[in-house]
Design a protein around this motif. Structure first.
Motif, short mmCIF file in Angstrom:
data_model
loop_
_atom_site.label_atom_id
_atom_site.label_comp_id
_atom_site.label_asym_id
_atom_site.label_seq_id
_atom_site.Cartn_x
_atom_site.Cartn_y
_atom_site.Cartn_z
N GLY A 142 0.47 -1.21 -0.06
CA GLY A 142 -0.21 -0.43 -0.09
C GLY A 142 0.92 0.90 0.06
N ASP A 143 2.32 1.28 -0.05
CA ASP A 143 2.46 2.52 -0.38
C ASP A 143 3.26 2.75 -1.67
OD1 ASP A 143 4.56 4.36 -0.07
OD2 ASP A 143 6.44 3.13 0.57
N TRP A 144 2.46 3.79 -2.50
CA TRP A 144 2.34 3.90 -3.82
C TRP A 144 3.48 4.93 -4.61
CZ3 TRP A 144 -2.75 3.90 -1.59
CH2 TRP A 144 -3.87 2.41 -2.14
N SER A 145 4.18 5.45 -3.15
CA SER A 145 4.83 6.04 -3.38
C SER A 145 6.22 6.52 -4.93
CB SER A 145 5.68 7.06 -1.82
OG SER A 145 6.41 6.24 -2.19
N GLN A 146 6.30 5.55 -4.79
CA GLN A 146 7.53 4.79 -5.89
C GLN A 146 6.86 5.22 -6.37
OE1 GLN A 146 11.06 4.39 -5.07
NE2 GLN A 146 9.87 5.12 -2.75
N GLY A 147 5.95 5.37 -7.15
CA GLY A 147 4.64 5.05 -8.77
C GLY A 147 5.77 3.86 -9.93
N CYS A 148 4.79 3.78 -10.68
CA CYS A 148 5.18 3.00 -11.85
C CYS A 148 6.26 3.17 -12.75
CB CYS A 148 3.39 2.27 -12.57
SG CYS A 148 2.52 1.88 -11.09
N VAL A 149 6.96 1.91 -13.17
CA VAL A 149 7.69 1.85 -14.39
C VAL A 149 7.56 1.14 -15.82
CG1 VAL A 149 9.48 2.78 -12.90
CG2 VAL A 149 9.39 -0.02 -13.38
N ARG A 150 7.71 1.16 -16.69
CA ARG A 150 7.87 0.62 -17.73
C ARG A 150 8.38 -0.83 -17.48
NH1 ARG A 150 5.58 4.57 -21.67
NH2 ARG A 150 6.35 6.07 -21.19
N ASN A 151 7.63 -1.93 -18.53
CA ASN A 151 7.89 -3.24 -18.47
C ASN A 151 9.29 -3.08 -19.08
OD1 ASN A 151 6.04 -3.83 -16.78
ND2 ASN A 151 4.64 -4.31 -18.88
N LYS A 152 8.81 -2.56 -20.62
CA LYS A 152 9.85 -2.54 -21.98
C LYS A 152 10.73 -0.91 -21.71
CE LYS A 152 8.47 -6.30 -23.82
NZ LYS A 152 7.19 -7.11 -24.12
N PRO A 153 11.55 -0.36 -21.99
CA PRO A 153 11.72 1.20 -22.09
C PRO A 153 11.82 0.84 -23.41
CG PRO A 153 13.61 -0.52 -21.94
CD PRO A 153 12.53 -1.23 -21.38
N LEU A 154 11.06 2.87 -23.71
CA LEU A 154 11.42 3.27 -24.84
C LEU A 154 12.63 3.61 -25.76
CD1 LEU A 154 8.77 6.58 -23.64
CD2 LEU A 154 8.19 4.71 -24.75
#
Ligand code: NAG
Ligand code: NAG
Ligand code: NAG
Ligand code: NAG
Ligand code: NAG
Ligand code: NAG
Length: 756
Positions: free
Chosen positions: A327-339
């Protein structure tokens, strides 16, 4: 607050005000106050005076509502510098400044007006705006200073929240510290200027809640104002000179205000209820978990119907999976595959979103969505794009740079957003969509097949259960019709009679050109419309069947579909699909139902009619002239798609009017496709104006609707024609184009009229 303190508060409010008013009268500046008495209370709704909030003994100069029993202060002059004794004078200086003085003649507050004025006058307008004007030339427009430019915690109707870009003036709200102290608290709201301006609430320096960018209709992060709301309307203006939000009352005798509330950390809208004599809370924001700014961090999507509320977008994963799951969402999400910026990235479309924080964004009001996509692809830090304005089919371009934050998912409303993805991510996505597409096609196909089989058995069993005599009759007809491959179902009179409750009056929908129309319901539940052709028709059964077969071949989404026919002896009937919303005339000429058709719906209807007519004139197997195109012959399905009805009947019953003769124009154009074009032009004007061509009456001239439209067009105000019916949101260019087209279609000489 109990009743006693409420009354005490009110009376303090008023008593001190009286004392103060004497002060205003008795101590005048060297220049007399020209409007000394009218200044303190205006004739309608507001009063200016001194008050002491809550339990404090401090005195402030303020404006409050006049005719209501709850003392509601909407503006305070000396918010930070209270007067702590019973003194207090408001003076207008000879140089045109407004000053508040305490007893020993120290300036407690000043309007700081620096514009020189010869004859300054102070007025409290009915809107609650305290204005200082120069009475020299009697031009009240030229105000030296106005309180609406320096709001406290309240936004009143006609008051702008936002920027004058010319002068750099920013009108923003800040909450009272508490109910005893009107000095600015740490809770503020303002329109923040950036690529795409946004209305933002801040707690201290931190963002607390965003309204989301303006999309032409509303702010993408708050509920859309229902058109049924009878209290107020609002606008958001953003151009080179100004960026502001403003609301207006629909009925000037109502009271409504927006206030920032420090205790609740909320922005609230209250409306006055005359019945209960209290303020009613009308809107409260933020009001949901997901409204909390940046709750799910970068690329997290907040959905309050889910648990947990934060989800990474498709193509993204939690940056810190352990933290995320706890429940600590402060780090957010990152891409599965980089652009991979150089190679071709693409986009995935997500729907019904509150658009991300627009601090690092860019907008253009005229680009198309395709141009917008290209623009985004050109810059490696561009992460998303969408339409700037969602009215009509969308226009303009909004793009975002850097991480996308503060996005939430709505179940209805919200907006589309195209988020950048690497080509490899898209690859896996494409396969998925292919599968989805395959399923999308396969399932309805299977269903259709099943339905066909069922239908076949249904017909079989019906045939066997009905009486033998009927069977014989049917056989007769079949033989008579020669064609065994008649694709059109033939219904029996008994079936139709049963479906329409023996053609009862209560089922009668109307009277068409060729006979009455009834509503009916078949045993399987399907709703139908039955056109019972007049007995006087001289056509033979064969001819009729041939014609019907031709009509049945005319299939187009903007034509009412023929389901079958019924022929027995003299009786000839056509069975159509039933249109729940009936005909167009029941909407556009009706004051109340007309409101259901906003411009985008009207435009959709116009386009549908044009497509249907184009099909009849040009794309269908037999070229058909409708000859009776009018609002009552355009039906609307449950999604307000327009469908032309009675097509082909004109041709059918015109005897031997065949294709050959349609090439010649009759004198009045009655038989040419150009006569349909003319009718289309009339219909267009009727849809745009909501006025019947027949029976149009103008007090100033004797022109008909067409003449009137042409007159307005020549005078350069075509929009006046549409004033009544368009509502608040419409695309100007579309309306003008439709009027232009209608006038082209209405030209006297048929050859001048454009083809569909
Ligand atoms: C009023 O305020 C002034 C300045 O803050 C202070 O010096 C003075 O004592 C106060 N007077 C009273 C009666 O509270
Ligand atoms: C009022 O003015 C006098 C001088 O005129 C000064 O001595 C006194 O301190 C002032 N009082 C306040 C409350 O500022
Ligand atoms: C007027 O100017 C003074 C001094 O610069 C400032 O403290 C005050 O806030 C200004 N008043 C307004 C209403 O802007
Ligand atoms: C405006 O509101 C008042 C009070 O609610 C009502 O009596 C009046 O009929 C309304 N006027 C209009 C034009 O709706
Ligand atoms: C703040 O909101 C609460 C309830 O939501 C209300 O009781 C209170 O009066 C409000 N304060 C202001 C200053 O409007
Ligand atoms: C991409 O956009 C950012 C933000 O506007 C800008 O700073 C940067 O210079 C742009 N890069 C290119 C290559 O245009």
């Amino acid at each position: 607050m109990d009743v006693f303190t409420l009354i005490a508060f009110v009376s303090t409010c008023f008593l001190i005000f009286l004392k103060a008013s004497t002060a205003i009268d008795s101590i005048s500046p060297s220049e007399p106050l020209p409007d000394g008495k009218t200044l303190i209370s205006n004739d309608r709704s507001f009063e200016l005076g001194f008050f002491s909030p809550g339990s404090s003994g401090n005195r402030y100069l303020g404006i409050w509502y006049k005719n209501i029993p709850v003392c509601t202060v909407v503006w305070v002059a000396n918010r930070v510098n209270p007067i702590n004794d019973s003194s207090g004078m408001l003076i207008v200086t000879a140089t045109g400044d407004l000053q508040l003085l305490s007893q020993n003649i120290t300036v407690v507050w000043s309007a700081n007006s620096t514009k020189a004025a010869q004859n300054p006058i102070l007025r409290l307008l009915n809107s609650g705006n305290l204005v200082l004007i120069d009475g020299r030339n009697g031009n009240s427009e030229a105000s030296l200073w106005q309180s609406f430019d320096y709001p406290s915690d309240t936004l009143l109707p006609e008051m702008k929240l936002g920027w004058n870009l010319r002068t750099g003036l920013n009108r923003r709200l800040s909450a009272w510290k508490n109910s005893d102290d009107p000095s600015p608290g740490d809770f503020t709201c303002e329109i923040e200027l950036q690529g795409n301006p946004e209305w933002v609430l801040r707690k201290g320096s931190k963002k607390y809640f965003r309204y989301g960018p303006w999309n032409g209709i509303s702010f993408s992060g708050v509920p859309i104002l229902s058109p049924e709301n009878q209290i107020f309307s609002y606008e958001f203006v953003s151009n080179e000179e100004e960026v502001y939000y403003m609301f207006s009352l629909k009925n000037k005798s109502l009271l409504s205000r927006i206030v920032l509330n420090q205790t609740d950390y909320a922005i609230q809208r209250y409306t006055w209820s005359e019945e209960t004599r209290t303020w009613k809370l009308w809107l409260y924001l933020p009001d949901e978990y997901c409204d909390k700014y940046g709750l799910c961090s970068a690329y997290g999507n907040c959905d309050s119907t889910q648990l947990p509320a934060c989800q990474c977008f498709k193509g993204f994963k939690p940056k810190s999976p352990d933290g995320w799951s706890s429940g600590d969402w402060s780090q957010g999400c990152v891409r599965n595959k980089p652009l991979n910026c150089q190679a071709a990235d693409g986009f995935i479309q997500f729907g019904r979103l509150k658009l991300p924080d627009a601090t690092h964004s860019w907008v253009n009001k005229i680009m198309s969505l395709e141009e917008c996509r290209d623009k985004c692809l050109q810059n490696c830090s561009c992460m998303a794009y969408t339409s700037e304005d969602i009215r009509g089919r969308g226009s303009g371009c909004a793009i975002w740079f850097g991480d996308l934050v503060d996005i939430r998912q709505f179940q209805s409303g919200g907006q589309d957003l195209f988020i950048r993805m690497s080509a490899s991510e898209l690859g896996s996505k494409r396969n998925e969509t292919k599968l989805k597409l395959a399923l999308l096609i396969a399932i309805p196909l299977a269903a259709l097949l099943a339905m066909l089989i069922l239908f076949y058995y249904f017909c079989q069993s019906r045939g066997s259960s009905e009486e033998r005599i009927e069977e014989k009759k049917e056989n007769d007809i079949k033989n008579e019709g020669q064609d065994e491959d008649m694709e059109l179902p033939v219904f029996q009179v008994a079936t139709i009679s049963h479906a329409t409750d023996n053609f009862s009056l209560s089922n009668k929908l109307g009277q068409g050109g060729f006979g009455p129309v009834y509503k009916g319901k078949l045993v399987d539940g399907q709703e139908i419309a039955v056109k019972r052709l007049s007995l006087s028709s001289t056509q033979g059964v064969n001819e009729f069947k041939n014609e019907v077969k031709l009509i049945a071949k005319l299939q187009h989404r903007n034509l009412v579909r023929l389901l079958g026919c019924c022929i027995e002896g003299e009786e000839k009937m056509l069975i159509y699909e039933y249109m729940p919303n009936r005909s167009l005339d029941s909407f556009i000429f009706d004051q109340i139902r007309g409101k259901e058709l906003d411009w985008s719906k009207r435009f959709g209807i116009i386009c549908g009619i044009a497509r249907g007519l184009l099909y009849l004139h040009q794309d269908s197997r037999l070229r058909v002239i409708h000859r009776d195109l009018k609002a009552s012959n355009v039906l609307l399905d449950d999604e307000m798609n327009s469908k032309i009805s009675d097509f082909g009947m004109a041709k059918t019953f015109a005897g031997d009017q065949t294709e050959g003769s349609t090439n010649k124009y009759a004198i009045d154009g009655l038989f040419s496709i150009k006569s349909d074009v003319f009718s289309f032009g009339v219909l267009l004007l009727e849809i745009i104006s909501g006025i019947r061509n027949r029976g149009f009456f103008h007090p100033k001239h004797s022109l008909n609707l067409i003449g009137h439209a042409w007159k307005l067009w020549k005078e350069g105000n075509p929009l006046e024609l549409a004033a009544e019916s368009l509502g608040e949101c419409f695309t100007l260019s579309e309306v003008v184009r439709c009027i232009h087209i209608s006038l082209l279609c209405l030209q006297q000489n048929p050859e001048d009229r454009p083809p569909m």
